[in-house]
Design a protein around this motif. Structure first.
Motif, PDB file in Angstrom:
ATOM      1  N   PRO A   1       3.041  -1.084  -3.141  1.00 58.87           N
ATOM      2  CA  PRO A   1       2.664  -0.602  -1.951  1.00 58.87           C
ATOM      3  C   PRO A   1       1.691   0.633  -1.476  1.00 58.87           C
ATOM      4  CG  PRO A   1       5.137  -0.862  -2.515  1.00 58.87           C
ATOM      5  CD  PRO A   1       4.517  -0.315  -3.899  1.00 58.87           C
TER       6      PRO A   1
ATOM      7  N   ARG B   1      -2.070  -1.016  -2.428  1.00 56.62           N
ATOM      8  CA  ARG B   1      -1.801  -1.741  -0.884  1.00 56.62           C
ATOM      9  C   ARG B   1      -2.507  -1.038   0.382  1.00 56.62           C
ATOM     10  NH1 ARG B   1       3.394  -3.981   0.477  1.00 56.62           N
ATOM     11  NH2 ARG B   1       3.784  -2.456   1.322  1.00 56.62           N
TER      12      ARG B   1
ATOM     13  N   TYR C   1       1.951  -7.782 -10.040  1.00 61.20           N
ATOM     14  CA  TYR C   1       0.961  -7.032  -8.954  1.00 61.20           C
ATOM     15  C   TYR C   1      -0.150  -7.606  -7.621  1.00 61.20           C
ATOM     16  CZ  TYR C   1      -2.965  -8.888 -12.182  1.00 61.20           C
ATOM     17  OH  TYR C   1      -3.663  -9.114 -12.802  1.00 61.20           O
TER      18      TYR C   1
ATOM     19  N   TYR D   1       0.457  -8.807  -4.051  1.00 62.81           N
ATOM     20  CA  TYR D   1       0.223  -6.863  -3.574  1.00 62.81           C
ATOM     21  C   TYR D   1      -1.264  -7.451  -3.399  1.00 62.81           C
ATOM     22  CZ  TYR D   1       4.928  -5.306  -4.405  1.00 62.81           C
ATOM     23  OH  TYR D   1       6.106  -5.295  -4.450  1.00 62.81           O
TER      24      TYR D   1
END
Length: 280
Positions: free
Chosen positions: A138, A141, A158, A161
């Motif tokens: 996160p 991202r 992954y 994301y």
């Protein structure tokens, strides 16, 4: 009655799968364990402070704790095709001067990253930030960091994301050495005595064997601690990280550990280790 052994391992599926039988009293004659769950950066710190009897730590932490803890020849995580990934928001991003999130600075993942970056990032990265591994994707991202070094089930998730794999540390390691990747180690306090250390190793092997013999027995335990992980991802995780090296390091496993620590010591990343200290 003997005091329970204080043990700590992560809530990740490979650890809960491996230790289910022991932690649930299903290994005849085994010491009673008192279990604590903790992420790898925490267990690394617990080992460095000598706080528990048996711990799952990173091989990258091992040089700092070998005086007090012995490496058990089983129960850990080594393998092929299971290396950490460097993730970015953009494909082919340049890490020069960038901020990289890592799960621990005493982890195998970090050592492999530093060995890789010394060649692949000529300008040098800028800053390392340590955070729990489930927060790393996160953060990448959302632009809080420029890249993230991820482990475990992040290999399978992954793309959810919107991230890209810039490099696979395991591929780089295996291409250079031909050896499996040493990720997580099981260590036990040397003060328990050699005879008990051997019994502990047999207990861990028996727990691994029980997990393989009846995979469904541990399923509820695995999923209860897997942080809302999809059951299919948990199964992939176990299949990748629980293998022949989990039952016994063997000559190839020890060679992988010795090579990693020797290379890291040559780069000044860890203290030098006498290979003899890896066995008891």
């Amino acid at each position: 009655m003997a005091e329970p052994l204080r043990i700590a391992y992560s809530p990740c599926p490979n650890d809960t799968f491996v230790f289910h039988a022991w932690s649930h009293g299903l290994v005849p004659g085994a010491d009673t364990p008192e279990v604590r769950f903790a992420d790898i950066d925490i267990t690394n710190g617990l080992a460095e402070r000598g706080e528990l009897d048996v711990l799952k730590i990173s091989y990258g932490q091992l040089p700092w704790v070998l005086d007090e803890y012995a490496l058990l020849p089983c129960g850990g995580a080594l393998g092929r095709g299971c290396g950490p990934l460097v993730l970015t928001r953009e494909a082919g991003a340049d890490l020069a001067g960038g901020t990289v999130a890592v799960p621990s600075e005493r982890s195998t993942a970090y050592l492999l990253f530093r060995l890789w970056a010394a060649k692949a990032v000529p300008g040098g990265f800028g800053k390392i930030v340590v955070m729990p591994f489930h927060e790393i994707m996160p953060a990448v991202r959302d632009g809080l960091v420029d890249a993230g070094l991820v482990i475990h089930e992040a290999r399978f998730t992954y793309r959810q994301y919107g991230l890209h794999s810039l490099a696979d540390m395991g591929e780089a390691w295996e291409a250079e050495t031909g050896l499996p990747i040493p990720l997580g180690a099981i260590v036990a306090r040397r003060s328990l005595g050699e005879e008990r250390l051997h019994r502990l190793a047999e207990t861990v092997r028996a727990s691994v064997a029980a997990a393989w013999d009846d995979p469904e027995a541990s399923r509820a335990y695995v999923l209860a601690h897997a942080q809302e992980m999809d059951p299919a991802v948990a199964d992939q995780h176990i299949a990748l990280y629980v293998n022949a090296f989990t039952a016994d390091l063997g000559a190839e496993g020890y060679a992988a550990v010795e090579t990693l620590l020797a290379r890291a010591a040559a780069e000044g990343l860890v203290p030098a280790v006498d290979p003899g200290a890896l066995r008891f």
